[in-house]
Every structure is written in C-alpha cells, then in structure tokens.
Design an enzyme around this catalytic site. Structure first.
Site, mmCIF file in Angstrom:
data_model
loop_
_atom_site.group_PDB
_atom_site.id
_atom_site.type_symbol
_atom_site.label_atom_id
_atom_site.label_comp_id
_atom_site.label_asym_id
_atom_site.label_seq_id
_atom_site.Cartn_x
_atom_site.Cartn_y
_atom_site.Cartn_z
ATOM 1 N N ASP A 295 37.682 2.766 18.158
ATOM 2 C CA ASP A 295 37.475 3.720 19.245
ATOM 3 C C ASP A 295 37.272 3.054 20.601
ATOM 4 O OD1 ASP A 295 37.735 5.967 17.620
ATOM 5 O OD2 ASP A 295 35.629 5.955 17.057
ATOM 6 N N TYR A 378 35.061 13.558 16.646
ATOM 7 C CA TYR A 378 33.679 13.085 16.581
ATOM 8 C C TYR A 378 33.067 12.953 17.970
ATOM 9 C CZ TYR A 378 32.311 11.875 11.790
ATOM 10 O OH TYR A 378 31.906 11.921 10.481
#
Length: 643
Positions: A295, A378
């Site tokens: 990420d 998320y």
C-alpha cells in the site's frame, strides 16, 4: 526563479508553487511531452547534519525529487530538481522499474472498462447489465504472477464488484470467476481471465443505516471541552506540547512523517515514519492468489489520505493541518484537515494511597497526532501519542470492508478463510507495516541492545528458583541485523547512547516494546517472500543512509526481489556500534476474519511503544500537577496548586 512561498524550515513539505515549479522545470529542461506522468514528487530532504545545524534565519536550499514514467515507452525516470536554482540537477532512467500506480489511473481504468463492449458482454452473461453499479478495482502484480506475454507492460488486474443500489456497499457483491487484465498506460483490456463461478449469492452486505434497515441504539451526547483552550501550540509544522516538541512532514508515499522529536530540549528521534505496508492474502485460489498489496510502495499512503471531520474522526478541541500533493500531471491539490492534532485524558498517570500521607493521584494526558488513509476497501488510522512521562505510543487501527468471495456450497467454505455470510467467506490475510525509526537518543550515534529476560540457574545464588535477570547483547554489525521477537524471553530492544551516562552510571536509552509482532508464515524462496524478505524478522538495524528508505525495494510494483531494499542494505555488513543507525520494526495484524467483521469491520487495533529507559534519573512526571476535584479542591491531600 521558483518561489518558496510558505517555507519556514528546511523540512517544510513542498508547497503548491513548488509542485508546479518542479513539473514546469522538468518539462522545460528535459523537453518532456504529454506522455510523461508523475508517479511522485516530494521534498528532497536535506542531509541530517544540515537539519541539525540549521537555525532560524539561515538560508534554505530547496530541492524536489520526482519519479516519472512514460506512458508510451513505459520507461521510468528519477529526477532531482533544484527549486532554489531553477534547474534539473539530475535525470536518471531506471531500467526495469515500474513506479507506483496513481489514483488517476485507477479512476481511468474504472471509466474505460465500464464502456468496453467485451466487458459489457461478459457481465451480461452473469446477469449484470447496469454498468453504473459496477466497480472495477485495479490492483498491481508481482512479476512472478504476471502473464508472461504481458510482462513488459505496466500491468494491472481488476476485481469486479456490483453495488445493489447506487449508494450501496461497493464491496458486498463480487463477480466471482472473472478478472480483467489491463494495460494501465493505454487503458486496453488485454484479457478476461476465467475461474470457478459459484454464482453470486444474496448477502446482507449493507452498513449505511437506511440500507441496513436496523434500528439505531440510543446514546447520549459525549462532549470533550477545554474551556481555557488547548495547551499545545502549532506554528507552521512545528508542534509543542508541555515538554515535547516535534515537526510534522507529509509526502505522497509515507503520508505523515515526524521529525526532530525532543523532550525538554533533549533529542529523542530525528525522523519516524511508516516505510512499507504489505498485505498478503493467504488463500491460493483463483480469486486471491495474486492479491498482495504494497500500500505504500505500490500506491502511496499520502495519496490515500482522507480529510477528517470534527465529531466524526476527531473529538474535542482539535487543530488540523492540511496536506498538499499532486496528480499524475504534476498539478497540486490540497487534502483539507489531513492531520489531526489534539490532547486527551487517558485515566491515571500515577497514584498511591498512604495511611499517613493520604492519596496522591495524577491524571494522564497525552498529545495525539494522527491521520487516516483509505486504501480501496480498507481504512488505516494511525495515531502517534506522546505522554507526560516520556513514553511514545504508535497505534494503528484497521477498519473498512473485508474482501469476500462466494464459495460452492457443495465443497463448503475453504479452510483458508471464515464464512461471514450466505455462501460467502473472507480469506485469512495479514497487514504488515514496517516502521522506520531514526532515533537520536541524546545525540547522533547509538548502539542497539537486544535485551532478554532469563531465569537465574538454581544454585546458591538462587536457591528457590525465583531469580530473573536481564541480558543485553549489542547488535554489532549488519550481518546480525535481522532480529526476532521472543515471547519466552520477553525480548525488547534498547537504543542507547554509549557516550552519555545518567545519574546511576547507565547509558540513557529508549526501548522498543514490540507488542504488535506477527510472524510471516512464508517460506524463503516463495515469490512474495522474495519481494519482501524484510518480513522474515521482527526488527532490523542498519547504518543510516538517507537513500535507504524503502525496505521492500524502491519499486515494489511488479517486483521480483527487493531491489534497493533490506537485502542489499545489509550485504556490506557495516558496523553498528556507536553509529548513526536506523531501527526498522515489522509489526501488524494477523487477521483471521470473524462474522463480526462483516459487513463493515470494527477497528482492529495494534500498538507498540518507545519507552524511556534510563533516559531520566527518576519519574519525569513528578512535576505534573494534581487535577481539581469536581468539588473544587485538589486530587491530593497535601498542599497543591490546581490547574
């Protein structure tokens, strides 16, 4: 001449004018055409020695570092731009590198696939005909999993999701057995990959109140007020609270960074940040075998940072800082309220009740600096907390929506996940975060000591088997760099200043208390482990080099190994004792999904600490005054002055 409007310190993040100037200077000096895009532009931070010696009023030299790629040739480049001198000072083509994907590309692929005739036809076969309800969610690849015929491209693959209603949960209804392979540069559909199709079961996937349909519970308002105002100050990016001071930075890749952290004028840390976030899904099925997210390296935590709202994300007397970033064309934009700053009560700091002296109690306050990032499904909420007794706590909360997948009822739910809804499971996965901790404990050089507790052997010195002692072993060189947590030995790591002593003759230090450690569950040699061998140990210690920032490699997108990462850094076995070192802590969440995590996940929380150990000669919070009782007197029996 590039303007440095708003720059007050060498570490001030790039301004809007500086982002524009960086792009303009590169286009002018390098003759860049429209095929070049900016994957990332950030401040080229001055050398540590220059930052430490800089004083207000000294001149400030400003430079920007940029990562670019060419959408036609697919080549990548790195550039250094002297903003003060208005010139490109270096330009380097990086063979084989694939820079991070950008939000622009993610959006463009979603738009392109919605109107692609082959995609429309394939979804119609599944009964999906309203393309306005479809989300094409692009992910990046590991090189080992890329179709070989497309291995020279900037390649993405897409999950396909269908909302039940225009404002419904976008991640509740996956289209199973179908992935799109796309060229991120051209927007081409290269292939529609097919896998097992167990169908699309009805699920209870909504969480917005009017779509969920349940009745909300009654709760009374909770208000946090400070009638006399806050006790911290914010001047530009400099924060001061009680005895703490620090600076806040921000860039596209790491998100928020913390600099020049000190307590009562004593150095604690030069720089602290998150350097990588790796999320492997531990399920080898068609749906998840390629699903490992980097990420930070593949997308950028800064690019994913979201604006915060008072009363929703933060509560109390809040000060916010905005963050400025750029799009893929180099045009700046502002994330309003990107960083939340506040102080809060945290129960008891210390207390004792004595039958003669009476009760002495102090309430704990802590200073909190936080930011939130939404990475597709998320959310990550990052809190750095600073305490009156010199402790630093880092907490991460993971929330949002799990990736779920339908399964064949005949075969049953896979053992690599948990059933969370009708014929639907969520796979086991992990969230690894690598913290980069450049601690300067009372000075620029340190030694890292691995500290174990052990039983004293039975014998004359320990006749009843009660004795426990600690053993401290220095991490002498980078050959010893990778260290593992040991529950049996209650292992921790102290960063000591070997050139200073406290009143007791010991070296001042800060101790890493690793309370969020998880194992990798990966075998060496497997594709994902080869991309990130940093996951193989809990703690690493390296000699401090400003270009050693990305432990899983400089360019993890489409990577095979961690080129420019931890494996290369420790290969020269540099000495680490009484040296300028960096501590890398690998921590995270081992997420075995629960039905209670669906359809939106209550925050899963992990935290770890940096605790002063011999940094002070006694409890540094003895000077915290007692709080007033509600009756008006003080929470102490002796004479006191209430605040």
């Amino acid at each position: 001449m590039a303007q440095n409007d708003g720059v007050t310190h060498p570490l001030t993040p790039l301004t809007e004018d500086e982002f524009r100037a960086t792009a303009a200077i590169l286009r002018r000096d390098r003759g860049l055409d429209g095929s070049w895009r900016f994957a990332g532009i950030e401040l080229s931070e001055p050398a540590k020695s220059l930052v430490r010696s800089w004083a207000a009023g000294d001149p400030i030299q400003r430079s920007a570092f940029a990562v670019l790629w060419n959408r036609e040739s697919n080549e990548a480049a790195e550039a250094l731009v002297d903003l003060t001198g208005d010139a490109v000072t270096s330009w380097t083509i990086v063979p084989g590198a694939t820079p991070n994907f950008t939000v622009d590309e993610w959006h463009d692929i979603d738009v392109a696939m919605k109107v692609h005739p082959e995609v429309i036809a394939a979804l119609a076969e599944r009964g999906v005909t309203d393309m306005s309800l479809v989300l094409f969610d692009a992910w990046t690849y590991a090189k080992a999993l890329m179709p070989p015929q497309f291995a020279d491209r900037r390649l993405g693959w897409c999950d396909i999701w269908v909302r039940k209603t225009p404002n419904g949960n976008p991640y509740a209804h996956p289209v199973p057995g179908m992935k799109l392979i796309v060229d991120m540069n051209t927007g081409e559909l290269l292939d529609i990959e097919r896998g097992p199709d167990p169908g699309m079961p009805e699920v209870k996937g909504e969480y917005v109140p009017h779509l969920w349909g349940g009745e909300q519970r009654d709760i009374t308002p909770l208000q946090i007020v400070q009638p006399d105002g806050v006790s911290f100050t914010v001047e530009g990016e400099e924060l001061r609270w009680q005895k703490w001071s620090m600076r806040v930075g921000f860039n596209y890749r790491e998100g928020m960074t913390l600099h020049a952290v000190s307590y009562d004028g004593r150095d604690v840390a030069h720089r602290m940040s998150f350097a990588e976030m790796i999320v492997p899904y531990r399920d080898a099925s068609f749906e998840h075998v390629r699903r490992t997210a980097y990420d930070i390296g593949e997308w950028g935590l800064g690019f994913m940072t979201t604006s915060l709202e008072l009363g929703c994300d933060c509560l109390g007397e809040i000060t916010y800082l905005d963050a400025t970033l750029h799009d893929s064309r180099g045009e700046p934009f502002t994330i309003g309220n990107a960083i939340c700053i506040h102080e809060e009560d945290n129960a008891i700091l210390w207390k004792h009740v004595d039958e003669n002296a009476g009760a002495e109690v102090r309430r704990m306050r802590r200073f909190v600096v936080s930011f939130h990032a939404t990475v597709a499904n998320y959310e990550y909420i990052v809190y750095w907390r600073f305490y009156q007794d010199g402790n630093i706590e880092c907490e991460v909360r993971a929330t949002g929506i799990m990736v779920t997948t339908p399964y064949d009822l005949t075969a049953g739910a896979p053992r690599t996940g948990t059933k969370v809804d009708n014929a639907t499971y969520a796979p086991i996965h992990q969230h690894f975060i690598v913290a980069r901790l450049d601690l300067d404990v009372d000075g620029p050089t340190q030694t890292v000591m691995e500290v174990d507790s052990e039983m004293v052997p039975l014998g004359p010195e320990n006749p009843y088997g009660l004795g426990v002692r600690t053993v401290a072993t220095p991490v002498r060189s980078e050959a010893e760099s990778g260290r593992d947590f040991s529950w049996e030995r209650q292992r921790g790591w102290k960063v000591i200043n070997p050139n200073a002593t406290n009143a007791h003759g010991d070296h001042p230090s800060y101790k890493l208390v690793p309370s969020a450690s998880i194992p990798s569950f990966m075998e060496a040699g497997t594709p994902q482990f080869e991309r990130a061998p940093v996951l193989g140990h809990t703690v690493w210690v390296t000699a401090n080099h400003p270009d050693e920032r990305w432990p899983a490699g400089v360019y993890p997108t489409q990577s095979t190994t961690d080129v420019g990462g931890m494996r290369e850094w420790i290969a020269d076995d540099e000495p680490l004792e009484d040296a300028d070192v960096v501590l890398w802590y690998v921590f995270g969440i081992h997420h075995v999904p629960r039905p209670e995590d669906w359809p939106v996940m209550p925050a899963d929380t992990v935290a770890w600490w940096l605790k002063p150990f011999g940094f002070f000669d006694e409890n540094p919070s003895l000077d915290v005054p007692p709080s007033p009782k509600m009756s008006g007197s003080c929470c102490a029996d002796g004479e006191c002055t209430c605040h």
